[in-house]
Design a protein around this motif. Sequence first.
Motif, PDB file in Angstrom:
ATOM      1  N   ARG A  18     -11.959  51.010 -56.696  1.00 50.48           N
ATOM      2  CA  ARG A  18     -12.314  51.743 -58.011  1.00 50.48           C
ATOM      3  C   ARG A  18     -13.055  51.111 -59.397  1.00 50.48           C
ATOM      4  N   SER A  19     -12.427  50.798 -59.961  1.00 54.10           N
ATOM      5  CA  SER A  19     -12.720  49.964 -60.903  1.00 54.10           C
ATOM      6  C   SER A  19     -14.412  49.111 -60.903  1.00 54.10           C
ATOM      7  N   PRO A  20     -13.968  48.369 -59.445  1.00 51.98           N
ATOM      8  CA  PRO A  20     -15.333  47.306 -59.918  1.00 51.98           C
ATOM      9  C   PRO A  20     -16.670  48.484 -59.160  1.00 51.98           C
ATOM     10  N   LYS A  21     -15.999  49.444 -58.438  1.00 53.24           N
ATOM     11  CA  LYS A  21     -17.627  50.316 -58.134  1.00 53.24           C
ATOM     12  C   LYS A  21     -18.148  50.924 -59.306  1.00 53.24           C
ATOM     13  N   LEU A  22     -17.246  51.209 -60.776  1.00 53.70           N
ATOM     14  CA  LEU A  22     -17.367  51.722 -61.310  1.00 53.70           C
ATOM     15  C   LEU A  22     -18.689  50.994 -62.022  1.00 53.70           C
ATOM     16  N   VAL A  23     -17.758  49.697 -62.593  1.00 58.99           N
ATOM     17  CA  VAL A  23     -18.625  48.643 -62.902  1.00 58.99           C
ATOM     18  C   VAL A  23     -20.014  48.686 -62.433  1.00 58.99           C
ATOM     19  N   ALA A  24     -20.105  48.389 -61.282  1.00 61.69           N
ATOM     20  CA  ALA A  24     -20.875  48.708 -60.640  1.00 61.69           C
ATOM     21  C   ALA A  24     -22.243  49.543 -61.004  1.00 61.69           C
ATOM     22  N   SER A  25     -22.041  50.728 -60.471  1.00 64.67           N
ATOM     23  CA  SER A  25     -22.848  51.882 -60.919  1.00 64.67           C
ATOM     24  C   SER A  25     -22.788  51.478 -62.107  1.00 64.67           C
ATOM     25  N   GLU A  26     -22.475  50.962 -62.939  1.00 65.18           N
ATOM     26  CA  GLU A  26     -22.494  51.976 -64.758  1.00 65.18           C
ATOM     27  C   GLU A  26     -23.274  50.696 -64.747  1.00 65.18           C
ATOM     28  N   ALA A  27     -23.463  49.165 -64.330  1.00 60.86           N
ATOM     29  CA  ALA A  27     -24.677  47.925 -64.162  1.00 60.86           C
ATOM     30  C   ALA A  27     -25.885  48.694 -64.121  1.00 60.86           C
ATOM     31  N   ALA A  28     -25.798  49.583 -63.077  1.00 57.26           N
ATOM     32  CA  ALA A  28     -27.005  49.814 -61.686  1.00 57.26           C
ATOM     33  C   ALA A  28     -27.655  51.060 -62.865  1.00 57.26           C
ATOM     34  N   MET A  29     -27.435  52.113 -63.706  1.00 54.52           N
ATOM     35  CA  MET A  29     -27.505  52.391 -64.567  1.00 54.52           C
ATOM     36  C   MET A  29     -28.288  51.902 -65.668  1.00 54.52           C
ATOM     37  N   ASP A  30     -27.347  51.213 -66.113  1.00 56.26           N
ATOM     38  CA  ASP A  30     -28.016  50.513 -67.658  1.00 56.26           C
ATOM     39  C   ASP A  30     -28.725  49.395 -66.866  1.00 56.26           C
ATOM     40  N   ASN A  31     -29.359  49.032 -66.296  1.00 52.58           N
ATOM     41  CA  ASN A  31     -30.437  48.730 -65.711  1.00 52.58           C
ATOM     42  C   ASN A  31     -31.495  48.867 -65.513  1.00 52.58           C
ATOM     43  N   ALA A  32     -32.069  49.945 -64.547  1.00 48.36           N
ATOM     44  CA  ALA A  32     -32.498  51.285 -64.506  1.00 48.36           C
ATOM     45  C   ALA A  32     -33.142  51.500 -65.507  1.00 48.36           C
ATOM     46  N   ARG A  33     -32.009  51.789 -67.042  1.00 53.69           N
ATOM     47  CA  ARG A  33     -32.348  52.424 -68.145  1.00 53.69           C
ATOM     48  C   ARG A  33     -33.432  50.947 -68.936  1.00 53.69           C
ATOM     49  N   ASP A  34     -32.849  49.532 -68.701  1.00 50.98           N
ATOM     50  CA  ASP A  34     -33.183  49.110 -69.249  1.00 50.98           C
ATOM     51  C   ASP A  34     -34.984  48.327 -68.489  1.00 50.98           C
ATOM     52  N   ALA A  35     -35.019  48.827 -67.698  1.00 52.61           N
ATOM     53  CA  ALA A  35     -36.687  48.498 -66.556  1.00 52.61           C
ATOM     54  C   ALA A  35     -36.596  49.808 -67.183  1.00 52.61           C
ATOM     55  N   THR A  36     -36.525  50.570 -67.467  1.00 49.86           N
ATOM     56  CA  THR A  36     -37.965  51.721 -67.952  1.00 49.86           C
ATOM     57  C   THR A  36     -38.193  51.594 -69.617  1.00 49.86           C
ATOM     58  N   GLN A  37     -37.518  50.776 -69.586  1.00 52.73           N
ATOM     59  CA  GLN A  37     -38.199  50.104 -71.534  1.00 52.73           C
ATOM     60  C   GLN A  37     -38.841  49.533 -71.248  1.00 52.73           C
ATOM     61  N   VAL A  38     -38.705  47.613 -70.675  1.00 56.08           N
ATOM     62  CA  VAL A  38     -39.068  47.358 -70.135  1.00 56.08           C
ATOM     63  C   VAL A  38     -40.771  47.669 -70.254  1.00 56.08           C
ATOM     64  N   PHE A  39     -41.144  48.520 -69.073  1.00 52.62           N
ATOM     65  CA  PHE A  39     -42.166  49.092 -68.281  1.00 52.62           C
ATOM     66  C   PHE A  39     -42.989  49.991 -69.364  1.00 52.62           C
ATOM     67  N   GLY A  40     -42.313  50.378 -70.662  1.00 56.70           N
ATOM     68  CA  GLY A  40     -42.226  51.657 -71.418  1.00 56.70           C
ATOM     69  C   GLY A  40     -43.102  53.128 -70.844  1.00 56.70           C
ATOM     70  N   GLY A  41     -44.196  53.283 -71.209  1.00 54.76           N
ATOM     71  CA  GLY A  41     -44.639  54.785 -70.320  1.00 54.76           C
ATOM     72  C   GLY A  41     -44.519  54.550 -69.531  1.00 54.76           C
ATOM     73  N   TYR A  42     -45.159  53.480 -68.590  1.00 51.83           N
ATOM     74  CA  TYR A  42     -44.735  53.000 -67.205  1.00 51.83           C
ATOM     75  C   TYR A  42     -43.830  53.405 -66.505  1.00 51.83           C
ATOM     76  N   GLY A  43     -42.541  53.221 -67.159  1.00 57.37           N
ATOM     77  CA  GLY A  43     -41.715  53.311 -66.469  1.00 57.37           C
ATOM     78  C   GLY A  43     -41.768  54.724 -65.449  1.00 57.37           C
ATOM     79  N   PHE A  44     -42.003  55.669 -66.061  1.00 59.33           N
ATOM     80  CA  PHE A  44     -41.963  57.463 -66.576  1.00 59.33           C
ATOM     81  C   PHE A  44     -43.314  57.563 -64.881  1.00 59.33           C
ATOM     82  N   MET A  45     -43.627  56.656 -64.769  1.00 55.44           N
ATOM     83  CA  MET A  45     -44.499  57.230 -63.469  1.00 55.44           C
ATOM     84  C   MET A  45     -44.647  56.431 -62.284  1.00 55.44           C
ATOM     85  N   ASN A  46     -44.847  57.201 -61.486  1.00 57.67           N
ATOM     86  CA  ASN A  46     -43.905  57.598 -59.733  1.00 57.67           C
ATOM     87  C   ASN A  46     -44.922  56.344 -59.593  1.00 57.67           C
ATOM     88  N   GLU A  47     -46.277  55.930 -59.674  1.00 58.98           N
ATOM     89  CA  GLU A  47     -46.500  54.449 -59.308  1.00 58.98           C
ATOM     90  C   GLU A  47     -46.390  53.296 -59.734  1.00 58.98           C
TER      91      GLU A  47
END
Length: 107
Positions: A62-91
Amino acid sequence: MDECVKYAKERQAFGAAIGTYQAIAFKIARMEVRAHAGHAPPTTMLAALMLAGRPFQEGGLRSPKLVASEAAMDNARDATQVFGGYGFMNEYPVARHYPRQQDPRDR
């Protein structure tokens, strides 16, 4: 994360690639650390139990799964920030990894 590195090398701002700026470079470095940290503990834990010939239970992960899922969500959020407004475009591939309605920190 690979898409972020590629985009940070291509995207120009103020006469330089955005990947050369410290804030973006640190964000990408944190993403890489989280990706490896989220993957290594469960794999190492399972390998150690298997080599020792001991049974393992799904509940023990359970604990490793929680760490992995939180890391995935944090990385997705940071990736969206790196891309700026383009991070929300489906292209762009980053948009599909970060469903905004699922992260309560954005509300």
